[in-house]
Scaffold this motif. Sequence first.
Motif, PDB file in Angstrom:
ATOM      1  N   GLY A  60      -4.610  13.655   7.650  1.00 37.50           N
ATOM      2  CA  GLY A  60      -4.256  15.055   7.533  1.00 37.50           C
ATOM      3  C   GLY A  60      -4.908  15.733   6.340  1.00 37.50           C
ATOM      4  N   GLN A  61      -4.819  17.045   6.327  1.00 39.71           N
ATOM      5  CA  GLN A  61      -5.464  17.850   5.294  1.00 39.71           C
ATOM      6  C   GLN A  61      -5.034  17.455   3.890  1.00 39.71           C
ATOM      7  OE1 GLN A  61      -4.679  22.033   5.732  1.00 39.71           O
ATOM      8  NE2 GLN A  61      -5.930  22.629   3.961  1.00 39.71           N
ATOM      9  N   TRP A  62      -3.765  17.124   3.719  1.00 39.56           N
ATOM     10  CA  TRP A  62      -3.242  16.807   2.399  1.00 39.56           C
ATOM     11  C   TRP A  62      -3.009  15.316   2.205  1.00 39.56           C
ATOM     12  CZ3 TRP A  62      -3.603  20.418  -1.166  1.00 39.56           C
ATOM     13  CH2 TRP A  62      -3.628  21.747  -0.765  1.00 39.56           C
ATOM     14  N   GLN A  63      -3.430  14.524   3.153  1.00 36.33           N
ATOM     15  CA  GLN A  63      -3.236  13.082   3.046  1.00 36.33           C
ATOM     16  C   GLN A  63      -4.391  12.409   2.314  1.00 36.33           C
ATOM     17  OE1 GLN A  63      -2.588  11.936   7.200  1.00 36.33           O
ATOM     18  NE2 GLN A  63      -0.469  11.436   6.696  1.00 36.33           N
ATOM     19  N   SER A  64      -4.062  11.401   1.530  1.00 35.25           N
ATOM     20  CA  SER A  64      -5.042  10.539   0.873  1.00 35.25           C
ATOM     21  C   SER A  64      -4.584   9.096   1.036  1.00 35.25           C
ATOM     22  CB  SER A  64      -5.161  10.871  -0.621  1.00 35.25           C
ATOM     23  OG  SER A  64      -5.704  12.160  -0.824  1.00 35.25           O
ATOM     24  N   VAL A  65      -5.541   8.194   0.997  1.00 38.64           N
ATOM     25  CA  VAL A  65      -5.221   6.771   1.013  1.00 38.64           C
ATOM     26  C   VAL A  65      -5.075   6.331  -0.436  1.00 38.64           C
ATOM     27  CG1 VAL A  65      -5.894   4.483   1.829  1.00 38.64           C
ATOM     28  CG2 VAL A  65      -6.596   6.524   3.114  1.00 38.64           C
ATOM     29  N   LEU A  66      -3.904   5.838  -0.788  1.00 36.63           N
ATOM     30  CA  LEU A  66      -3.569   5.604  -2.185  1.00 36.63           C
ATOM     31  C   LEU A  66      -3.347   4.125  -2.482  1.00 36.63           C
ATOM     32  CD1 LEU A  66      -0.905   8.447  -2.568  1.00 36.63           C
ATOM     33  CD2 LEU A  66      -3.363   8.594  -3.066  1.00 36.63           C
ATOM     34  N   LEU A  67      -3.829   3.702  -3.650  1.00 38.60           N
ATOM     35  CA  LEU A  67      -3.469   2.411  -4.221  1.00 38.60           C
ATOM     36  C   LEU A  67      -2.385   2.668  -5.258  1.00 38.60           C
ATOM     37  CD1 LEU A  67      -3.973  -0.664  -4.808  1.00 38.60           C
ATOM     38  CD2 LEU A  67      -5.576   0.107  -6.567  1.00 38.60           C
ATOM     39  N   VAL A  68      -1.224   2.058  -5.074  1.00 34.64           N
ATOM     40  CA  VAL A  68      -0.126   2.215  -6.023  1.00 34.64           C
ATOM     41  C   VAL A  68      -0.041   0.936  -6.849  1.00 34.64           C
ATOM     42  CG1 VAL A  68       2.316   2.730  -6.324  1.00 34.64           C
ATOM     43  CG2 VAL A  68       1.083   3.652  -4.341  1.00 34.64           C
ATOM     44  N   ASP A  69      -0.321   1.065  -8.140  1.00 29.53           N
ATOM     45  CA  ASP A  69      -0.226  -0.071  -9.055  1.00 29.53           C
ATOM     46  C   ASP A  69       1.193  -0.096  -9.605  1.00 29.53           C
ATOM     47  OD1 ASP A  69      -0.433  -2.018 -10.997  1.00 29.53           O
ATOM     48  OD2 ASP A  69      -2.410  -1.367 -11.687  1.00 29.53           O
ATOM     49  N   LEU A  70       1.904  -1.183  -9.329  1.00 33.50           N
ATOM     50  CA  LEU A  70       3.312  -1.291  -9.710  1.00 33.50           C
ATOM     51  C   LEU A  70       3.517  -2.148 -10.948  1.00 33.50           C
ATOM     52  CD1 LEU A  70       4.324  -1.844  -6.021  1.00 33.50           C
ATOM     53  CD2 LEU A  70       4.945   0.183  -7.349  1.00 33.50           C
ATOM     54  N   ASP A  71       2.424  -2.595 -11.546  1.00 38.72           N
ATOM     55  CA  ASP A  71       2.498  -3.453 -12.737  1.00 38.72           C
ATOM     56  C   ASP A  71       1.242  -3.246 -13.561  1.00 38.72           C
ATOM     57  OD1 ASP A  71       3.298  -5.374 -14.552  1.00 38.72           O
ATOM     58  OD2 ASP A  71       2.653  -7.072 -13.331  1.00 38.72           O
ATOM     59  N   GLY A  72       1.024  -2.009 -13.985  1.00 41.97           N
ATOM     60  CA  GLY A  72      -0.237  -1.685 -14.627  1.00 41.97           C
ATOM     61  C   GLY A  72      -0.039  -0.907 -15.930  1.00 41.97           C
ATOM     62  N   PRO A  73      -1.037  -0.085 -16.254  1.00 39.42           N
ATOM     63  CA  PRO A  73      -2.270   0.121 -15.479  1.00 39.42           C
ATOM     64  C   PRO A  73      -3.294  -0.985 -15.723  1.00 39.42           C
ATOM     65  CG  PRO A  73      -2.276   1.508 -17.426  1.00 39.42           C
ATOM     66  CD  PRO A  73      -0.959   0.821 -17.419  1.00 39.42           C
ATOM     67  N   ARG A  74      -3.954  -1.390 -14.619  1.00 36.46           N
ATOM     68  CA  ARG A  74      -4.987  -2.419 -14.700  1.00 36.46           C
ATOM     69  C   ARG A  74      -6.065  -2.121 -13.667  1.00 36.46           C
ATOM     70  NH1 ARG A  74      -2.093  -8.164 -14.196  1.00 36.46           N
ATOM     71  NH2 ARG A  74      -0.390  -7.036 -13.191  1.00 36.46           N
ATOM     72  N   ASP A  75      -7.268  -2.616 -13.903  1.00 31.41           N
ATOM     73  CA  ASP A  75      -8.290  -2.564 -12.872  1.00 31.41           C
ATOM     74  C   ASP A  75      -7.872  -3.489 -11.742  1.00 31.41           C
ATOM     75  OD1 ASP A  75      -9.666  -0.908 -14.576  1.00 31.41           O
ATOM     76  OD2 ASP A  75     -11.103  -2.438 -15.227  1.00 31.41           O
ATOM     77  N   ARG A  76      -8.076  -3.052 -10.514  1.00 25.57           N
ATOM     78  CA  ARG A  76      -7.616  -3.808  -9.350  1.00 25.57           C
ATOM     79  C   ARG A  76      -8.740  -3.960  -8.331  1.00 25.57           C
ATOM     80  NH1 ARG A  76      -2.622  -6.324 -10.141  1.00 25.57           N
ATOM     81  NH2 ARG A  76      -1.069  -4.866 -10.942  1.00 25.57           N
ATOM     82  N   THR A  77      -8.477  -4.716  -7.281  1.00 28.21           N
ATOM     83  CA  THR A  77      -9.440  -4.848  -6.184  1.00 28.21           C
ATOM     84  C   THR A  77      -8.720  -4.631  -4.859  1.00 28.21           C
ATOM     85  OG1 THR A  77      -9.138  -7.252  -5.976  1.00 28.21           O
ATOM     86  CG2 THR A  77     -10.890  -6.474  -7.445  1.00 28.21           C
ATOM     87  N   VAL A  78      -9.457  -4.088  -3.906  1.00 30.49           N
ATOM     88  CA  VAL A  78      -8.958  -3.948  -2.536  1.00 30.49           C
ATOM     89  C   VAL A  78     -10.020  -4.477  -1.587  1.00 30.49           C
ATOM     90  CG1 VAL A  78      -7.517  -1.944  -3.070  1.00 30.49           C
ATOM     91  CG2 VAL A  78      -9.868  -1.597  -2.273  1.00 30.49           C
ATOM     92  N   GLY A  79      -9.576  -4.887  -0.407  1.00 37.44           N
ATOM     93  CA  GLY A  79     -10.491  -5.286   0.654  1.00 37.44           C
ATOM     94  C   GLY A  79     -10.603  -4.159   1.661  1.00 37.44           C
ATOM     95  N   VAL A  80     -11.832  -3.835   2.070  1.00 34.68           N
ATOM     96  CA  VAL A  80     -12.070  -2.754   3.025  1.00 34.68           C
ATOM     97  C   VAL A  80     -12.920  -3.298   4.175  1.00 34.68           C
ATOM     98  CG1 VAL A  80     -13.032  -0.456   3.400  1.00 34.68           C
ATOM     99  CG2 VAL A  80     -11.985  -1.038   1.186  1.00 34.68           C
ATOM    100  N   GLN A  81     -12.431  -3.136   5.393  1.00 31.59           N
ATOM    101  CA  GLN A  81     -13.178  -3.577   6.572  1.00 31.59           C
ATOM    102  C   GLN A  81     -13.358  -2.410   7.520  1.00 31.59           C
ATOM    103  OE1 GLN A  81     -11.305  -5.972   9.723  1.00 31.59           O
ATOM    104  NE2 GLN A  81     -12.966  -7.443   9.441  1.00 31.59           N
TER     105      GLN A  81
END
Length: 256
Positions: free
Chosen positions: A230-251
Amino acid sequence: LRQPASCATMMKYAFQILFCISLQSRKATSNSSSTSSIPAFGISDSYVRQSTGCTALAMSDANSEELGKPVCKYQQVNILTSQGGPPRQAISVEDLTPKLKSLLSESGMSNGVVNVISRHTTTAITINERESRLAKDMEKYFLSLAPPDERSSSKKAKRSITYFHNDIDQRPDSAEEAQRCRENGWDIDDPERLQAWRDQEPINAHSHLLSMLLGSSESIPVVNGEMVIGQWQSVLLVDLDGPRDRTVGVQCLGYQ
């Protein structure tokens, strides 16, 4: 050992399952109403040409075209935190949408799905609005659901709140956990290494619990080379124990 199925084979099976569900749904619809002309899942009765290993579906659109060359591309992506300071068990939000759009463009995929998964047990993936004041609301609300342990280094630590996971001096308390420690490079059979492992373990059970509530992955449909959000939607990473650099997998999984 059985060899893993190829990307094209996996996609073929997925579309076959979708088509079967479509037929069952259409039968149920036709039994309840003879006037409905909308194909279930947007797939018509034609299911055509599987001879090349690239399944082609006839869509409800009269001008449907065969799907192109299969795309199956996975990447591990580093996400740098936008928050300053050392880790302090804070909750922060990072917008993955621009990076996902870039990876989608590079993949050449026109139709399919982008799968995003967190590679950490104290982060989560969700789809919502990226707005700074909402991020503050998220932190306040999440910590009301799962307050930090009174032994935590978090400024939000709450007296009388404790979690079993945070009893570090009693871990590992099973053969399974002990083996996982060894597999991850910790020689816990050595008393000094065992203490070193315990010393680096954070008091973060609440972060794990919140990650389970939010979920670790999202799948975003792609149509004509664009993510369907949607127009106002974004895909978000929520860091619950940070702030730290993180990694995600994308396929990226689909067709050109």
